[in-house]
Each structure stands twice: as structure tokens, then as C-alpha cells.
Design an enzyme around this catalytic site. Sequence first.
Site, PDB file in Angstrom:
ATOM      1  N   GLN A  39       0.832  -1.205   0.000  1.00 42.24           N
ATOM      2  CA  GLN A  39       0.000   0.000   0.000  1.00 42.24           C
ATOM      3  C   GLN A  39       0.867   1.255   0.000  1.00 42.24           C
ATOM      4  O   GLN A  39       2.066   1.197   0.261  1.00 42.24           O
ATOM      5  CB  GLN A  39      -0.883  -0.006   1.255  1.00 42.24           C
ATOM      6  CG  GLN A  39      -0.096  -0.144   2.546  1.00 42.24           C
ATOM      7  CD  GLN A  39      -0.865  -0.826   3.663  1.00 42.24           C
ATOM      8  OE1 GLN A  39      -2.082  -0.834   3.659  1.00 42.24           O
ATOM      9  NE2 GLN A  39      -0.168  -1.382   4.640  1.00 42.24           N
ATOM     10  N   HIS A  70      -8.401   3.833  19.598  1.00 40.46           N
ATOM     11  CA  HIS A  70      -7.764   2.648  20.193  1.00 40.46           C
ATOM     12  C   HIS A  70      -8.399   2.246  21.522  1.00 40.46           C
ATOM     13  O   HIS A  70      -8.552   1.056  21.805  1.00 40.46           O
ATOM     14  CB  HIS A  70      -6.251   2.888  20.362  1.00 40.46           C
ATOM     15  CG  HIS A  70      -5.531   2.926  19.052  1.00 40.46           C
ATOM     16  ND1 HIS A  70      -4.816   4.012  18.620  1.00 40.46           N
ATOM     17  CD2 HIS A  70      -5.452   2.010  18.052  1.00 40.46           C
ATOM     18  CE1 HIS A  70      -4.313   3.761  17.421  1.00 40.46           C
ATOM     19  NE2 HIS A  70      -4.684   2.563  17.056  1.00 40.46           N
ATOM     20  N   ASP A  94       0.617   0.474  13.757  1.00 40.91           N
ATOM     21  CA  ASP A  94       1.048   1.758  14.331  1.00 40.91           C
ATOM     22  C   ASP A  94       1.382   1.644  15.815  1.00 40.91           C
ATOM     23  O   ASP A  94       2.009   2.533  16.383  1.00 40.91           O
ATOM     24  CB  ASP A  94      -0.003   2.854  14.091  1.00 40.91           C
ATOM     25  CG  ASP A  94      -1.371   2.459  14.608  1.00 40.91           C
ATOM     26  OD1 ASP A  94      -1.518   2.218  15.814  1.00 40.91           O
ATOM     27  OD2 ASP A  94      -2.303   2.374  13.791  1.00 40.91           O
ATOM     28  N   GLU A 114       0.980  -8.266  11.689  1.00 42.53           N
ATOM     29  CA  GLU A 114       0.847  -7.137  10.748  1.00 42.53           C
ATOM     30  C   GLU A 114       1.456  -7.573   9.413  1.00 42.53           C
ATOM     31  O   GLU A 114       2.581  -8.065   9.377  1.00 42.53           O
ATOM     32  CB  GLU A 114       1.572  -5.912  11.333  1.00 42.53           C
ATOM     33  CG  GLU A 114       1.856  -4.776  10.374  1.00 42.53           C
ATOM     34  CD  GLU A 114       0.608  -4.111   9.792  1.00 42.53           C
ATOM     35  OE1 GLU A 114      -0.205  -3.591  10.565  1.00 42.53           O
ATOM     36  OE2 GLU A 114       0.474  -4.114   8.544  1.00 42.53           O
ATOM     37  N   GLY A 147      -2.676 -11.719   8.343  1.00 45.32           N
ATOM     38  CA  GLY A 147      -3.573 -12.062   9.451  1.00 45.32           C
ATOM     39  C   GLY A 147      -4.603 -13.114   9.078  1.00 45.32           C
ATOM     40  O   GLY A 147      -5.010 -13.937   9.915  1.00 45.32           O
ATOM     41  N   ASP A 165      -7.578  -4.810  14.078  1.00 45.79           N
ATOM     42  CA  ASP A 165      -7.330  -3.375  13.904  1.00 45.79           C
ATOM     43  C   ASP A 165      -6.825  -3.147  12.489  1.00 45.79           C
ATOM     44  O   ASP A 165      -5.707  -2.676  12.275  1.00 45.79           O
ATOM     45  CB  ASP A 165      -6.304  -2.903  14.947  1.00 45.79           C
ATOM     46  CG  ASP A 165      -6.039  -1.414  14.842  1.00 45.79           C
ATOM     47  OD1 ASP A 165      -6.840  -0.704  14.204  1.00 45.79           O
ATOM     48  OD2 ASP A 165      -5.017  -0.957  15.393  1.00 45.79           O
ATOM     49  N   PRO A 172      -4.814  -4.838   1.160  1.00 45.20           N
ATOM     50  CA  PRO A 172      -4.374  -5.924   2.049  1.00 45.20           C
ATOM     51  C   PRO A 172      -5.366  -6.258   3.160  1.00 45.20           C
ATOM     52  O   PRO A 172      -5.285  -7.329   3.761  1.00 45.20           O
ATOM     53  CB  PRO A 172      -3.066  -5.376   2.646  1.00 45.20           C
ATOM     54  CG  PRO A 172      -3.083  -3.916   2.404  1.00 45.20           C
ATOM     55  CD  PRO A 172      -3.916  -3.683   1.193  1.00 45.20           C
TER      56      PRO A 172
HETATM   57  N1  SPD Z   1     -10.947   4.258   7.814  1.00 41.18           N
HETATM   58  C1  SPD Z   1     -10.129   3.979   8.898  1.00 41.18           C
HETATM   59  C2  SPD Z   1     -10.196   2.603   9.398  1.00 41.18           C
HETATM   60  C3  SPD Z   1      -9.049   2.454  10.278  1.00 41.18           C
HETATM   61  C4  SPD Z   1      -9.017   1.334  11.149  1.00 41.18           C
HETATM   62  N2  SPD Z   1      -7.728   1.070  11.701  1.00 41.18           N
HETATM   63  C5  SPD Z   1      -6.904   2.174  11.932  1.00 41.18           C
HETATM   64  C6  SPD Z   1      -5.583   1.776  12.464  1.00 41.18           C
HETATM   65  C7  SPD Z   1      -5.303   2.439  13.735  1.00 41.18           C
HETATM   66  N3  SPD Z   1      -4.531   1.621  14.584  1.00 41.18           N
END
Ligand code: SPD
Length: 290
Positions: A39, A70, A94, A114, A147, A165, A172
Site C-alpha cells: 500500500q 484505540h 502503528d 501485521e 492475518g 485493527d 491488504p
Molecule cells: N478508515 C479507517 C479505518 C481504520 C481502522 N484502523 C486504523 C488503524 C489504527 N490503529
Amino acid sequence: MLIQDLYRKIFTTWFDEYQNETRYGIKGKLIITEQSNYQKITIIETKKYGKALLLDNCWMTTEKEEKSYHESLVHPALSTAKEIRKVLIIGGGDGGAVRECLLYNEVKHLDLVEIDNRVIELCQEYLPGLGGIAWEDPRLNIKIKDGVKWVMEAKDQSYDVIIVDGSDPKGPALGLFNKEFFQNCHRILKTGGVFATQSESPKTFLNIHLEMLKIIRQIFKYAEPLYGNVPIYPSGYWSWIFATKDKPRYLEPIPQRTEGIKTEFNIWSINWQRHAFKAMPAYLEKLINK
Ligand code: SPD
């Protein structure tokens, strides 16, 4: 005009996420952008939200608002699962979800799966506050893997909590939205465990959100959405789904579990969780219960 204002005027530009002929933008200064194997990763500096991460031109997180997302994703699961020894996070490169999970001493082992190592590396370099000291925590096991494959290969009933998350349903992250993926999450979750996933905007991506809830409800015995505000995401109105196998344990936090970490929360509290699950707008209630 102050020199920093002049500098900002010259070097900032609009960064926008486009959805359905609407754009959601913040003005900022480009720090880095690169095309990884999966990406386009972009990190910018903004005045209002601090540094921000975009994946494929969609907002993922910002230093100053990340806790809205979060905390809402992590604590309704971590505060309610029967045990929280072994946790799995899919995506989350992140580090924000990792940091929130590792606040709990009862978490002994956390797998962060990840797919894109560059998301982790760039966030560690430019957004180090998100993961913070959690990146050095010996309980954290980082796996650069897909994942979808990870949950396919994991053993039955091997996690107390599973947190998805991921990004939006394209590129992906697409596989994190289909039935087979949720079936595997159900299979590898312990009976007293809690499954949690981000579930898109109930405004901008209403159909995706409703479809996710429908599928997850077909698989888990109990599943409910929780709604909240994440200012940088399309519409600012976001959702998460929590699901269990034995009873709707995500509704009632275990108070002693969060007692010692209360000062860490910006959004989450026992009361917030109790009421947030009940705060479903009428339009969603009608669509979900029809
Ligand atoms: N459109 C945003 C969707 C985001 C979901 N995950 C964001 C990652 C943050 N840890």
C-alpha cells in the site's frame, strides 16, 4: 505574520480522503510517503492533530486523536474477557492498540500480526508515541504475516482476546471482512474470550457496517456494536463490534481489572462502556433489528 505561520503557509497542503463524492481533509506538511509491497504509506505533520498516518490515502490515525479509536477498540474487550493472558492483534502496525493492551499486567503474551513491516517501521520512526514503551515490552511478539493466514493456521481456542485493527475493506485488509475470517476467529477464541473488530462508519460505510454485524452474528452467539467519535475518519462517526461465545460479557467490565490503570484513559471508563453499548441511534436500531 509570525515566521512559523509563514513557513506553514508555504509548506502545507491539503491531504484528503475521498469517499462518495465527499472529501475529509486536513492541512499538513508531508513528512514521508512511499509505496510498500502492499500500500501507499503517508505520514504528515498537522497543526491540530499532530502527526498523522494515511494508508492508500485513507486516514488511519493521528497523534492527538488516536485514543478515541484505540481505547474504544481495546478496552471493552480487555476489561471483560474471562482471562486476558493471551491476546492477538491483527493489523495495528502503528502500535496504538498494542500500547493499550499492554497496560494490563494480566496480559502475558501478545501476538501482533501485521502484514506490512513498513507500517511498523515508519510508525516507530515518525509516530513513536503511539506504541511508546510497548514496542520494547517482552510480552510483545511481532509477526510480519498475513492475518487471514494466521487465524487459518492457529489452534482452536488459543486466544483469550482477538482484536482486529485493520484498515478499510480493500487492498491488504479485504480478507479481514469475510465470513471465513470471522469463522476462524471464532474457532481460535477461547470460550470465555472476547472478539473485537473495528467495523467502519455507520454513516459513510453503513452497508459495510451492517453486513459485518450480520455475518458476525451468524457466527458468534453474542455480538453487539458500539458507536463513538473518531474525528479524523469519514463522518467522524465510527463503530466497533464485540462478540463472544458464552455470554455477552463485553457489556459489563470487571472493575478490579482496570482499577490500577484508570489514569491512562481519555475516553474509556466503566460508565462509558456500560452506556455506549446502549446508545444506539434509532435509525441503526431500526436497520439492525428489522
Ligand atoms: N478508515 C479507517 C479505518 C481504520 C481502522 N484502523 C486504523 C488503524 C489504527 N490503529
